[in-house]
Design a protein around this motif. Structure first.
Motif, PDB file in Angstrom:
ATOM      1  N   TYR A   4       0.831  -1.205   0.000  1.00 51.36           N
ATOM      2  CA  TYR A   4       0.000   0.000   0.000  1.00 51.36           C
ATOM      3  C   TYR A   4       0.867   1.257   0.000  1.00 51.36           C
ATOM      4  N   TYR A   7       2.163   1.785  -3.438  1.00 50.30           N
ATOM      5  CA  TYR A   7       1.063   2.201  -4.307  1.00 50.30           C
ATOM      6  C   TYR A   7       0.705   3.661  -4.043  1.00 50.30           C
ATOM      7  N   HIS A   8       0.587   4.023  -2.770  1.00 49.47           N
ATOM      8  CA  HIS A   8       0.224   5.398  -2.404  1.00 49.47           C
ATOM      9  C   HIS A   8       1.313   6.374  -2.833  1.00 49.47           C
ATOM     10  N   ASP A   9       2.561   5.993  -2.665  1.00 47.05           N
ATOM     11  CA  ASP A   9       3.674   6.868  -3.022  1.00 47.05           C
ATOM     12  C   ASP A   9       3.738   7.098  -4.531  1.00 47.05           C
ATOM     13  N   SER A  10       3.316   6.113  -5.310  1.00 46.44           N
ATOM     14  CA  SER A  10       3.396   6.285  -6.757  1.00 46.44           C
ATOM     15  C   SER A  10       2.403   7.320  -7.263  1.00 46.44           C
ATOM     16  N   TYR A  11       1.352   7.609  -6.498  1.00 45.64           N
ATOM     17  CA  TYR A  11       0.372   8.599  -6.904  1.00 45.64           C
ATOM     18  C   TYR A  11       0.519   9.933  -6.176  1.00 45.64           C
ATOM     19  N   ALA A  12       1.500  10.045  -5.320  1.00 46.31           N
ATOM     20  CA  ALA A  12       1.687  11.279  -4.556  1.00 46.31           C
ATOM     21  C   ALA A  12       2.206  12.378  -5.485  1.00 46.31           C
ATOM     22  N   GLU A  13       1.639  13.558  -5.349  1.00 50.14           N
ATOM     23  CA  GLU A  13       2.081  14.698  -6.146  1.00 50.14           C
ATOM     24  C   GLU A  13       3.346  15.259  -5.522  1.00 50.14           C
ATOM     25  N   ARG A  14       4.334  15.467  -6.333  1.00 46.02           N
ATOM     26  CA  ARG A  14       5.588  16.018  -5.844  1.00 46.02           C
ATOM     27  C   ARG A  14       5.702  17.475  -6.285  1.00 46.02           C
TER      28      ARG A  14
END
Length: 104
Positions: free
Chosen positions: A43, A46-53
């Motif tokens: 998770y 998965y969550h980190d891959s969608y985090a806006e940077r």
């Protein structure tokens, strides 16, 4: 080489239930922890891959080539004084917090 006959779903279920009944309580706890930790890690990825940077912007100061050594020393001294003031203020904030919390 012959393949084994496919088993019935009921026979597979009974075999699985028999396997679970032969386990101790700590086996269930270990399996649950293993699944929970693995699920958390997946998770997190998965969550980190969608985090806006947010882009990191670094401002660089530019000086003229005709700048003298005296100007350089004056700027360095002023910047160091500003860093020292900020450090002293931060230490004072921590001291006030320690006094509020009763930390010696």
């Amino acid at each position: 080489m012959a393949l084994p006959r496919p088993s019935r779903p009921l026979a597979a279920w009974q075999d699985f239930v028999g396997f679970l009944r032969s386990r101790e309580r700590h086996d269930y706890i270990a399996a649950l922890l293993a699944v929970a930790i693995t699920s958390f890690i997946l998770y997190a990825f998965y969550h980190d891959s969608y985090a806006e940077r947010q882009p990191r912007i670094v401002y660089v100061e530019s000086w003229p080539a005709t700048r003298t050594d005296a100007e350089i020393k004056r700027d360095i001294t002023a910047e160091q004084a500003a860093r020292d003031r900020a450090k002293a203020e931060r230490q004072a904030q921590y001291k006030r917090l320690a006094d509020q919390l009763g930390i010696r």
